[in-house]
Design a protein around this motif. Structure first.
Motif, PDB file in Angstrom:
ATOM      1  N   THR A  54      10.658  -0.429  10.771  1.00  0.00           N
ATOM      2  CA  THR A  54       9.657   0.786  10.054  1.00  0.00           C
ATOM      3  C   THR A  54      10.036   2.417   9.182  1.00  0.00           C
ATOM      4  O   THR A  54      11.279   2.763  10.081  1.00  0.00           O
ATOM      5  N   CYS A  55      10.077   2.593   7.473  1.00  0.00           N
ATOM      6  CA  CYS A  55      10.817   4.102   7.188  1.00  0.00           C
ATOM      7  C   CYS A  55       9.559   4.047   6.911  1.00  0.00           C
ATOM      8  O   CYS A  55       8.756   3.520   6.631  1.00  0.00           O
ATOM      9  N   ALA A  56       9.792   5.768   7.046  1.00  0.00           N
ATOM     10  CA  ALA A  56       8.354   6.564   6.198  1.00  0.00           C
ATOM     11  C   ALA A  56       8.843   7.804   5.973  1.00  0.00           C
ATOM     12  O   ALA A  56       9.749   8.048   5.857  1.00  0.00           O
ATOM     13  N   LEU A  57       7.787   8.256   4.537  1.00  0.00           N
ATOM     14  CA  LEU A  57       8.184   8.995   3.633  1.00  0.00           C
ATOM     15  C   LEU A  57       7.159  10.315   4.277  1.00  0.00           C
ATOM     16  O   LEU A  57       6.508  10.660   4.961  1.00  0.00           O
ATOM     17  N   VAL A  58       8.560  11.281   4.319  1.00  0.00           N
ATOM     18  CA  VAL A  58       7.513  12.643   5.143  1.00  0.00           C
ATOM     19  C   VAL A  58       7.863  13.714   4.056  1.00  0.00           C
ATOM     20  O   VAL A  58       8.820  13.935   3.555  1.00  0.00           O
ATOM     21  N   GLY A  76       2.126  13.248   0.170  1.00  0.00           N
ATOM     22  CA  GLY A  76       1.924  11.683   0.243  1.00  0.00           C
ATOM     23  C   GLY A  76       1.037  11.577  -0.735  1.00  0.00           C
ATOM     24  O   GLY A  76       0.156  11.635  -1.189  1.00  0.00           O
ATOM     25  N   VAL A  77       1.562  10.161  -2.052  1.00  0.00           N
ATOM     26  CA  VAL A  77       0.604   9.846  -3.440  1.00  0.00           C
ATOM     27  C   VAL A  77       1.471   8.500  -3.211  1.00  0.00           C
ATOM     28  O   VAL A  77       2.888   8.809  -3.311  1.00  0.00           O
ATOM     29  N   GLY A  78       0.531   7.448  -2.535  1.00  0.00           N
ATOM     30  CA  GLY A  78       1.295   6.563  -2.597  1.00  0.00           C
ATOM     31  C   GLY A  78       1.208   5.067  -1.665  1.00  0.00           C
ATOM     32  O   GLY A  78       1.110   5.828  -0.356  1.00  0.00           O
ATOM     33  N   LYS A  79       2.258   4.783  -1.570  1.00  0.00           N
ATOM     34  CA  LYS A  79       2.874   4.195  -0.184  1.00  0.00           C
ATOM     35  C   LYS A  79       3.548   4.794   0.984  1.00  0.00           C
ATOM     36  O   LYS A  79       4.696   5.411   0.558  1.00  0.00           O
ATOM     37  N   ARG A  80       3.294   5.705   2.337  1.00  0.00           N
ATOM     38  CA  ARG A  80       3.941   6.165   3.284  1.00  0.00           C
ATOM     39  C   ARG A  80       4.680   5.554   4.111  1.00  0.00           C
ATOM     40  O   ARG A  80       5.517   6.708   4.349  1.00  0.00           O
ATOM     41  N   ARG A  81       4.929   3.951   4.392  1.00  0.00           N
ATOM     42  CA  ARG A  81       5.370   2.891   5.108  1.00  0.00           C
ATOM     43  C   ARG A  81       5.746   2.514   4.472  1.00  0.00           C
ATOM     44  O   ARG A  81       5.007   1.580   3.922  1.00  0.00           O
ATOM     45  N   THR A  82       6.860   1.548   5.097  1.00  0.00           N
ATOM     46  CA  THR A  82       7.785   0.319   4.505  1.00  0.00           C
ATOM     47  C   THR A  82       8.479  -0.305   5.409  1.00  0.00           C
ATOM     48  O   THR A  82       8.676   0.226   6.395  1.00  0.00           O
ATOM     49  N   LYS A  83       8.453  -1.609   5.464  1.00  0.00           N
ATOM     50  CA  LYS A  83       9.497  -2.590   6.797  1.00  0.00           C
ATOM     51  C   LYS A  83      10.422  -2.825   6.120  1.00  0.00           C
ATOM     52  O   LYS A  83       9.876  -3.498   4.769  1.00  0.00           O
ATOM     53  N   CYS A  84      11.383  -2.933   6.504  1.00  0.00           N
ATOM     54  CA  CYS A  84      11.931  -4.047   6.268  1.00  0.00           C
ATOM     55  C   CYS A  84      11.703  -5.276   7.394  1.00  0.00           C
ATOM     56  O   CYS A  84      11.731  -5.785   8.380  1.00  0.00           O
ATOM     57  N   THR A 118      12.571   9.399   7.100  1.00  0.00           N
ATOM     58  CA  THR A 118      12.867   9.160   8.485  1.00  0.00           C
ATOM     59  C   THR A 118      12.774   7.401   8.549  1.00  0.00           C
ATOM     60  O   THR A 118      11.915   6.874   8.797  1.00  0.00           O
ATOM     61  N   CYS A 119      13.342   6.660   9.827  1.00  0.00           N
ATOM     62  CA  CYS A 119      13.103   5.196   9.898  1.00  0.00           C
ATOM     63  C   CYS A 119      12.482   5.079  11.685  1.00  0.00           C
ATOM     64  O   CYS A 119      13.502   6.057  12.728  1.00  0.00           O
ATOM     65  N   ASP A 120      12.677   4.099  11.969  1.00  0.00           N
ATOM     66  CA  ASP A 120      12.446   4.081  13.714  1.00  0.00           C
ATOM     67  C   ASP A 120      12.418   2.033  13.241  1.00  0.00           C
ATOM     68  O   ASP A 120      11.210   1.972  12.627  1.00  0.00           O
TER      69      ASP A 120
END
Length: 448
Positions: free
Chosen positions: A39-43, A50-58, A34-36
């Motif tokens: 930022t996009c997030a792992l749900v 969640g294992v590892g990075k749960r969010r990332t930014k463009c 899901t994204c806003d």
């Protein structure tokens, strides 16, 4: 885990780009993305972690053009255990989607656990993927079994029921373990017009969410203001016992706290508010509690050092602070003191309806608090969670720390043991309200 529909992503700016401008992300197995804003997030799906990075930014720069700052992780789970014939198993998912199982003896007998001197009537295990291993390995963890190793099927099979310890009726269990929640609330400070956003109160004792705080500025969101203070806050240096303050400063100085005087003033400030809600005063916090608060404040400051606008604040993982609660706050200026952050959290007392004092409950995957009805999100836990953690009767100590850089002031408070358990608000938060009627926030008048 649930994710807010909007307002949680980092705002776009000079180097942060709208998420749709980057290459579309592919969700890993057992997950959604899901994204806003940028930022996009792992749900993860229910039962997965969640294992590892749960969010990332463009992001954007002249050489790479549009690119993702981090690679998202994966969603993992535990291999199911099979209950032996002599035990009764009841499994459920808490509101963050994590799976927990409880085991009892058929007639309510005490249990004999392998390698443990305790003889509980109920044994609980939760699926966790603790940090510290690479790759992280998921497994079943039971606090009464071991705090250092995960359970195997053989360990569950080895649990026995002790004859002669049966109760008249088997112990009752609920469909979900008591859980705490993470909400978000914002407030504005009067000093120099700086904006302060507060991340929601949480506890790691029974699972917590890591939903992002509501954005308090920017075109995509408006400020959610905490109630304005209507009372003079007592000077922390003269309130709550000078001996405690002096001893606290001495101890925290020896422990290496970055701001021992401010931290101890915050303890005294907490105690001022707790006394007004029939809660015992906090004691001097441990070095470990303070170290955890400082480490997460430093981490949040570093993560947002080059951010534009409001920070993308996140609560620490409950596995990293077992049994501890957490409040967070941010100010765009470097002038926010630890006592001011404490007062900001306490100002949510005006949102709580003490004439309708009730427990919170998980409904449709979110915390519903029928007593938290006078804030901007009536019935939402995020409007009151900081205040309730401040005055939670079973909590015995707090340590507050901060980190300051070009992105502002990042404040983290750690509480031991943590509060905000769904079924305990009527006993842990004093139902009479402030004993002298002196709310820190502005009392809402129904119909106004």
């Amino acid at each position: 885990m649930t994710q807010r529909k909007s307002g949680w992503g980092a705002p776009t700016g000079r180097i942060a780009a709208l998420h749709s401008l980057c290459t579309p992300l592919t969700a890993p197995a057992n997950a959604q993305i899901t994204c806003d804003q940028s930022t996009c997030a792992l749900v993860c799906d229910q039962g997965f972690i969640g294992v590892g990075k749960r969010r990332t930014k463009c992001r954007w720069n002249a050489s790479k053009q549009f690119f993702w700052k981090k690679q998202l992780g994966t969603c993992e789970t535990c291999e199911d255990l099979t209950a032996p014939a002599h035990l009764v198993e009841e499994c459920s998912f808490n509101f963050t989607g994590k799976k927990k199982c409880k085991y009892t003896c058929p007639a309510g007998e005490n249990m004999m656990l392998p390698g443990s001197a305790t003889q509980p009537k109920v044994f609980a295990a939760a699926c966790k993927c603790p940090r510290g291993t690479n790759p992280r390995v998921c497994g079943w963890w039971g606090r009464k079994f071991s705090t250092t190793t995960a359970m195997a099927q053989a360990d569950l099979d080895a649990i026995t029921c002790i004859e002669g310890t049966a109760t008249t009726a088997a112990p009752t269990t609920t469909s979900a373990a008591a859980a705490s929640t993470t909400g978000a609330a914002g407030s504005t400070t009067g000093a120099a017009g700086s904006t302060t956003g507060a991340a929601g109160s949480t506890t790691g004792a029974a699972g917590s969410t890591t939903a992002a705080p509501v954005s308090t500025t920017g075109a995509s969101g408006s400020t959610t203001a905490a109630p304005a203070s209507t009372t003079a806050v007592p000077a922390s240096s003269t309130t709550g016992g000078s001996t405690l303050r002096a001893d606290c400063i001495t101890q925290l100085t020896a422990d290496g706290h970055n701001d021992p005087t401010e931290a101890c003033d915050a303890v005294i400030m907490h105690n001022t508010y707790r006394a007004n809600h029939n809660a015992d005063p906090f004691v001097i916090p441990s070095a470990a509690l303070c170290a955890g608060a400082q480490a997460w404040a430093d981490s949040e400051a570093a993560a947002n050092e080059n951010g534009i606008g409001n920070p993308s604040m996140m609560h620490s993982e409950s596995d990293d602070r077992p049994g501890e609660g957490e409040n967070m706050a941010w100010s765009s200026s470097g002038a926010l003191t630890l006592s001011e952050a404490t007062t900001m959290w306490q100002s949510e007392d005006a949102y709580w309806d003490f004439t309708n004092h009730q427990n919170c409950a998980i409904e449709n995957g979110a915390a519903n608090c029928p007593s938290c009805i006078h804030g901007p999100n009536p019935g939402g836990f995020g409007d009151c969670g900081h205040f309730t953690q401040n005055v939670w009767k079973a909590t015995t100590s707090v340590c507050v720390a901060k980190a300051v850089n070009s992105a502002g002031t990042f404040v983290v408070a750690r509480y031991e043991p943590g509060g905000n358990f769904m079924s305990q608000f009527t006993t842990q938060v004093d139902g009479g309200g402030p004993l002298d009627g002196n709310y820190v926030g502005t009392v809402h008048v129904p119909g106004s």
